[in-house]
Design an enzyme around this catalytic site. Structure first.
Site, PDB file in Angstrom:
ATOM      1  N   GLY A  11       0.842  -1.203   0.000  1.00 56.75           N
ATOM      2  CA  GLY A  11       0.000   0.000   0.000  1.00 56.75           C
ATOM      3  C   GLY A  11       0.874   1.249   0.000  1.00 56.75           C
ATOM      4  N   ARG A  72       0.955  -5.079  -5.069  1.00 58.15           N
ATOM      5  CA  ARG A  72       1.060  -6.204  -4.135  1.00 58.15           C
ATOM      6  C   ARG A  72       1.261  -7.430  -5.021  1.00 58.15           C
ATOM      7  NH1 ARG A  72      -0.723  -4.025   0.767  1.00 58.15           N
ATOM      8  NH2 ARG A  72      -2.469  -2.570   0.671  1.00 58.15           N
ATOM      9  N   ASP A 103       5.012  -4.666   6.184  1.00 59.37           N
ATOM     10  CA  ASP A 103       5.471  -5.989   6.641  1.00 59.37           C
ATOM     11  C   ASP A 103       5.444  -7.058   5.545  1.00 59.37           C
ATOM     12  OD1 ASP A 103       2.728  -5.994   6.644  1.00 59.37           O
ATOM     13  OD2 ASP A 103       2.507  -6.898   8.622  1.00 59.37           O
ATOM     14  N   THR A 126       4.258   2.844   5.455  1.00 59.14           N
ATOM     15  CA  THR A 126       2.851   2.420   5.536  1.00 59.14           C
ATOM     16  C   THR A 126       2.131   3.371   6.487  1.00 59.14           C
ATOM     17  OG1 THR A 126       1.319   0.793   6.453  1.00 59.14           O
ATOM     18  CG2 THR A 126       3.564   0.653   7.230  1.00 59.14           C
ATOM     19  N   ASP A 128      -0.122   2.525   8.410  1.00 57.51           N
ATOM     20  CA  ASP A 128      -0.648   1.770   9.551  1.00 57.51           C
ATOM     21  C   ASP A 128       0.190   1.875  10.831  1.00 57.51           C
ATOM     22  OD1 ASP A 128      -2.577   0.914   7.767  1.00 57.51           O
ATOM     23  OD2 ASP A 128      -1.615  -1.015   7.369  1.00 57.51           O
ATOM     24  N   ASP A 130       2.433  -0.159  11.829  1.00 55.82           N
ATOM     25  CA  ASP A 130       2.357  -1.483  12.457  1.00 55.82           C
ATOM     26  C   ASP A 130       3.645  -2.297  12.289  1.00 55.82           C
ATOM     27  OD1 ASP A 130       2.147  -1.793   9.734  1.00 55.82           O
ATOM     28  OD2 ASP A 130       0.527  -3.241   9.793  1.00 55.82           O
ATOM     29  N   ARG A 172      -5.452  -1.723   9.143  1.00 55.57           N
ATOM     30  CA  ARG A 172      -5.446  -3.188   9.049  1.00 55.57           C
ATOM     31  C   ARG A 172      -5.676  -3.782  10.441  1.00 55.57           C
ATOM     32  NH1 ARG A 172      -3.851  -6.101   4.555  1.00 55.57           N
ATOM     33  NH2 ARG A 172      -2.705  -4.388   3.686  1.00 55.57           N
TER      34      ARG A 172
HETATM   35  O1  F6P Z   1      -1.568  -1.103   4.715  1.00 53.30           O
HETATM   36  C1  F6P Z   1      -2.183   0.076   4.298  1.00 53.30           C
HETATM   37  C2  F6P Z   1      -3.656  -0.133   4.080  1.00 53.30           C
HETATM   38  O2  F6P Z   1      -4.213   1.098   3.649  1.00 53.30           O
HETATM   39  C3  F6P Z   1      -4.433  -0.682   5.271  1.00 53.30           C
HETATM   40  O3  F6P Z   1      -4.722   0.310   6.224  1.00 53.30           O
HETATM   41  C4  F6P Z   1      -5.651  -1.265   4.594  1.00 53.30           C
HETATM   42  O4  F6P Z   1      -6.189  -2.318   5.355  1.00 53.30           O
HETATM   43  C5  F6P Z   1      -5.096  -1.785   3.283  1.00 53.30           C
HETATM   44  O5  F6P Z   1      -3.882  -1.083   3.072  1.00 53.30           O
HETATM   45  C6  F6P Z   1      -5.990  -1.585   2.087  1.00 53.30           C
HETATM   46  O6  F6P Z   1      -5.393  -2.204   0.998  1.00 53.30           O
HETATM   47  P1  F6P Z   1      -5.810  -1.964  -0.520  1.00 53.30           P
HETATM   48  O7  F6P Z   1      -5.382  -0.565  -0.903  1.00 53.30           O
HETATM   49  O8  F6P Z   1      -5.047  -2.992  -1.280  1.00 53.30           O
HETATM   50  O9  F6P Z   1      -7.286  -2.101  -0.591  1.00 53.30           O
END
Ligand code: F6P
Length: 324
Positions: A11, A72, A103, A126, A128, A130, A172
């Site tokens: 992300g 991803r 991560d 990120t 998050d 985390d 997340r």
């Molecule tokens: O890890 C960053 C994040 O924005 C999280 O907060 C969220 O759960 C996820 O990515 C959303 O992923 P995507 O953009 O692939 O929907």
């Protein structure tokens, strides 16, 4: 060591561009060639490379997103995908790699570094926050400010209509965004996965605040919280059990990932970018460059991905006291 590659993966987060810029300029400073890998680990597999010099990263410190793009990659989880990536790095004469991500990115990078004995250094990017081994990740501070700004606006309308708003934020499985933005925006209650409050206690708390004279309320809910099947179901549950409340839901979503990075994120990204090249030149590998007590540190990848940590009790106490 003659050539270093840099990529962003997973992300995106505001400040990733500032980190790339610091990596590229640090390479130029040390007279090492730098190659940008587009679309993260997937671009590594597909050989999507472009040489970058100090001027290729002008006018990007203030821009959200990542100009190298992100992805991803499922294919990088396969041995065949990683082998293709390694072959591309070899034919491009790249000696080491800087990966900017979360991560998932570190898990893939760490595996690759061990499999092919290839030098990799990570930078935590990120929203998050985390990742273990760093107090802050790039993008987190900007996301907090975006959330607080959005909730300030929600508060205006909540107050005009005497309504209760449930606001879902990202993170997340981590409650960092919810807890800190919740305190900053003056939320009534904050629901985070690290501390399962339970829906009965939420009802008790909401009826207490109604009795204490509050006319409108904001509850911040981390997307990882399990108090309801989802935020809409939780809203319905509250309306059914506390008929005095009129409830509305806002899911902030990807707005939290965009926007111009805050000064804090730009400075953090610049420090970690320079730190990553320093680490590679010192011969370090399989480590993340993070920030602990405002000092740049390197931490083995294996220590950065170890599951949830307990949330700061002092912060939770502050949230409880100031929402009385
Ligand atoms: O890890 C960053 C994040 O924005 C999280 O907060 C969220 O759960 C996820 O990515 C959303 O992923 P995507 O953009 O692939 O929907």
């Amino acid at each position: 060591l003659k050539k270093i590659g840099v990529l962003t993966s997973g992300g995106d987060a505001p400040g990733m561009n500032a980190a790339i810029r610091a990596v590229v300029r640090s390479c130029a400073y040390h007279k090492v060639d730098c190659v940008g890998v587009y679309r993260g680990l997937q671009g590594l597999i597909e050989g999507d490379f472009k040489e970058l010099d100090a001027r290729s990263v002008k006018n990007i410190i203030n821009r959200g997103g990542t100009f190298l793009k992100s992805a991803r990659s499922k294919e990088f989880r396969t041995a065949a995908g990683r082998k293709k990536a390694f072959n591309n790095l070899q034919s491009e004469n790249i000696d080491a790699l800087v990966v900017i991500g979360g991560d998932g990115t570190f898990a893939g990078a760490s595996r690759f570094a061990e499999e092919f004995n290839f030098p990799i250094v990570g930078i935590p990017g990120t929203i998050d926050n985390d990742i273990h081994g760093t107090d802050y990740t790039i993008g987190y501070d900007t996301a907090l400010n975006t959330v607080v700004e959005a909730i300030d606006k929600i508060r205006d309308t909540a107050n005009s209509h005497n309504r209760l708003f449930l606001v879902e934020v990202m993170g997340r499985d981590a409650g960092d965004i919810a807890l800190n933005a919740g305190i900053g925006a003056g939320a009534e209650e904050i629901l985070i996965p690290e501390q399962n409050m339970g829906r009965e206690r939420l009802l008790e708390s909401l009826s207490r605040s109604k009795k204490s004279g509050k006319t409108s309320s904001i509850v911040v809910i981390s997307e990882g919280d399990k108090s309801g099947k989802n935020i809409f179901e939780l809203a319905q549950y509250i309306e059914e059990n506390l008929t005095e409340y009129e409830v509305r839901v806002t899911v902030l979503g990807h707005i939290q990932r965009g926007g111009s990075p805050s000064c804090y994120d730009r400075v953090l990204a610049s420090r970690l970018g320079v730190g990553a090249i320093d680490a590679i030149l010192r011969g370090e590998t399989n480590v993340m460059i993070g920030i602990v007590h405002n000092k740049v540190v390197s931490v083995p990848f294996s220590e950065t991905i170890t599951g949830n940590v307990e949330m700061d009790k002092e912060l939770i106490r502050v949230a409880d006291i100031i929402s009385i």
